[in-house]
Motif scaffolding. Structure first.
Motif, PDB file in Angstrom:
ATOM      1  N   ILE A 160      36.163  25.694  45.487  1.00 38.40           N
ATOM      2  CA  ILE A 160      36.991  26.811  45.937  1.00 38.40           C
ATOM      3  C   ILE A 160      36.168  28.078  45.833  1.00 38.40           C
ATOM      4  CG2 ILE A 160      39.243  25.797  45.427  1.00 38.40           C
ATOM      5  CD1 ILE A 160      39.290  27.371  42.844  1.00 38.40           C
ATOM      6  N   ALA A 161      36.481  29.054  46.667  1.00 36.34           N
ATOM      7  CA  ALA A 161      35.764  30.329  46.687  1.00 36.34           C
ATOM      8  C   ALA A 161      36.585  31.369  45.932  1.00 36.34           C
ATOM      9  CB  ALA A 161      35.530  30.785  48.124  1.00 36.34           C
ATOM     10  N   CYS A 162      35.957  31.997  44.938  1.00 37.16           N
ATOM     11  CA  CYS A 162      36.626  32.987  44.102  1.00 37.16           C
ATOM     12  C   CYS A 162      35.780  34.245  44.027  1.00 37.16           C
ATOM     13  CB  CYS A 162      36.817  32.445  42.691  1.00 37.16           C
ATOM     14  SG  CYS A 162      37.730  30.917  42.615  1.00 37.16           S
ATOM     15  N   TYR A 163      36.377  35.318  43.524  1.00 33.09           N
ATOM     16  CA  TYR A 163      35.630  36.538  43.242  1.00 33.09           C
ATOM     17  C   TYR A 163      34.970  36.401  41.873  1.00 33.09           C
ATOM     18  CZ  TYR A 163      38.202  38.614  47.099  1.00 33.09           C
ATOM     19  OH  TYR A 163      38.718  38.877  48.330  1.00 33.09           O
ATOM     20  N   LYS A 164      33.671  36.728  41.786  1.00 30.78           N
ATOM     21  CA  LYS A 164      32.916  36.533  40.543  1.00 30.78           C
ATOM     22  C   LYS A 164      33.540  37.261  39.368  1.00 30.78           C
ATOM     23  CE  LYS A 164      28.265  35.674  42.126  1.00 30.78           C
ATOM     24  NZ  LYS A 164      26.899  36.148  42.187  1.00 30.78           N
ATOM     25  N   ASN A 165      33.800  38.535  39.538  1.00 25.40           N
ATOM     26  CA  ASN A 165      34.318  39.319  38.412  1.00 25.40           C
ATOM     27  C   ASN A 165      35.737  38.901  38.029  1.00 25.40           C
ATOM     28  OD1 ASN A 165      35.252  40.302  40.833  1.00 25.40           O
ATOM     29  ND2 ASN A 165      35.053  42.447  40.291  1.00 25.40           N
ATOM     30  N   LYS A 166      36.518  38.428  38.986  1.00 29.95           N
ATOM     31  CA  LYS A 166      37.891  38.016  38.699  1.00 29.95           C
ATOM     32  C   LYS A 166      37.933  36.681  37.952  1.00 29.95           C
ATOM     33  CE  LYS A 166      40.205  41.361  40.587  1.00 29.95           C
ATOM     34  NZ  LYS A 166      41.230  42.131  39.902  1.00 29.95           N
ATOM     35  N   VAL A 167      36.962  35.795  38.229  1.00 27.91           N
ATOM     36  CA  VAL A 167      36.900  34.520  37.503  1.00 27.91           C
ATOM     37  C   VAL A 167      36.658  34.788  36.025  1.00 27.91           C
ATOM     38  CG1 VAL A 167      35.576  32.394  37.195  1.00 27.91           C
ATOM     39  CG2 VAL A 167      36.172  33.142  39.477  1.00 27.91           C
ATOM     40  N   TRP A 210      39.832  36.080  34.542  1.00 27.38           N
ATOM     41  CA  TRP A 210      40.817  35.003  34.384  1.00 27.38           C
ATOM     42  C   TRP A 210      40.524  34.181  33.139  1.00 27.38           C
ATOM     43  CZ3 TRP A 210      45.245  33.412  36.844  1.00 27.38           C
ATOM     44  CH2 TRP A 210      45.705  32.143  36.514  1.00 27.38           C
ATOM     45  N   ARG A 211      39.256  33.837  32.954  1.00 24.58           N
ATOM     46  CA  ARG A 211      38.879  32.996  31.820  1.00 24.58           C
ATOM     47  C   ARG A 211      39.024  33.717  30.487  1.00 24.58           C
ATOM     48  NH1 ARG A 211      33.786  29.822  34.603  1.00 24.58           N
ATOM     49  NH2 ARG A 211      35.094  28.491  35.893  1.00 24.58           N
ATOM     50  N   SER A 212      38.869  35.038  30.495  1.00 21.33           N
ATOM     51  CA  SER A 212      39.054  35.796  29.252  1.00 21.33           C
ATOM     52  C   SER A 212      40.528  36.098  28.989  1.00 21.33           C
ATOM     53  CB  SER A 212      38.254  37.096  29.303  1.00 21.33           C
ATOM     54  OG  SER A 212      38.819  37.977  30.247  1.00 21.33           O
ATOM     55  N   GLY A 213      41.380  35.904  30.005  1.00 15.52           N
ATOM     56  CA  GLY A 213      42.805  36.117  29.834  1.00 15.52           C
ATOM     57  C   GLY A 213      43.295  37.464  30.333  1.00 15.52           C
ATOM     58  N   ALA A 214      42.396  38.296  30.857  1.00 14.38           N
ATOM     59  CA  ALA A 214      42.800  39.618  31.337  1.00 14.38           C
ATOM     60  C   ALA A 214      43.533  39.545  32.681  1.00 14.38           C
ATOM     61  CB  ALA A 214      41.576  40.525  31.469  1.00 14.38           C
ATOM     62  N   GLU A 215      43.121  38.639  33.545  1.00 11.83           N
ATOM     63  CA  GLU A 215      43.746  38.489  34.853  1.00 11.83           C
ATOM     64  C   GLU A 215      44.798  37.387  34.787  1.00 11.83           C
ATOM     65  OE1 GLU A 215      44.907  39.308  38.334  1.00 11.83           O
ATOM     66  OE2 GLU A 215      43.031  40.331  37.804  1.00 11.83           O
ATOM     67  N   LYS A 216      45.986  37.662  35.305  1.00 10.46           N
ATOM     68  CA  LYS A 216      47.091  36.701  35.257  1.00 10.46           C
ATOM     69  C   LYS A 216      47.463  36.140  36.627  1.00 10.46           C
ATOM     70  CE  LYS A 216      47.709  37.442  30.865  1.00 10.46           C
ATOM     71  NZ  LYS A 216      47.105  36.543  29.926  1.00 10.46           N
ATOM     72  N   ASP A 217      47.142  36.857  37.702  1.00  6.52           N
ATOM     73  CA  ASP A 217      47.545  36.471  39.053  1.00  6.52           C
ATOM     74  C   ASP A 217      46.441  35.651  39.720  1.00  6.52           C
ATOM     75  OD1 ASP A 217      48.884  36.229  41.413  1.00  6.52           O
ATOM     76  OD2 ASP A 217      48.535  38.294  42.071  1.00  6.52           O
ATOM     77  N   LEU A 218      46.715  34.389  40.030  1.00  5.18           N
ATOM     78  CA  LEU A 218      45.724  33.503  40.636  1.00  5.18           C
ATOM     79  C   LEU A 218      45.343  33.962  42.040  1.00  5.18           C
ATOM     80  CD1 LEU A 218      44.105  30.913  40.159  1.00  5.18           C
ATOM     81  CD2 LEU A 218      45.991  29.644  41.158  1.00  5.18           C
TER      82      LEU A 218
END
Length: 89
Positions: free
Chosen positions: A29-36, A39-47
């Motif tokens: 899957i293609a994701c945004y580098k900084n958003k991944v 997400w992994r650190s728990g700061a981003e909640k919206d997939l």
């Protein structure tokens, strides 16, 4: 002489390719580098903020989308949102 500009071509920038091997096949899957990382650190909640597109690929760089039959065999569903959530659990 006119220049042909394809209108159906999507340019993916700032791409982080997240790979998963399931059912003997590799999916990406293609994701945004900084958003991944967020997400992994728990700061981003919206997939939806993490994913660049809601497609599951066999090869992101070539734009080869995975077949529905392969997705159903590997994940048990062909719902792309549900499959994308498998990557981040």
């Amino acid at each position: 002489m006119s220049i042909f500009t394809p209108t159906n071509q999507i340019r993916l920038t700032n791409v982080a390719v997240v790979r998963m091997k399931k059912g003997g096949k590799r999916f990406e899957i293609a994701c945004y580098k900084n958003k991944v990382m967020s997400w992994r650190s728990g700061a981003e909640k919206d997939l939806d903020e993490v994913l660049q597109t809601h497609s599951v690929f066999v090869n992101v760089s070539k734009g080869q989308v995975a077949k529905k039959d392969d997705l159903t065999k590997a994940f048990g569903t062909d719902d792309l949102t549900e499959i994308s959530s498998f990557y981040f659990t």
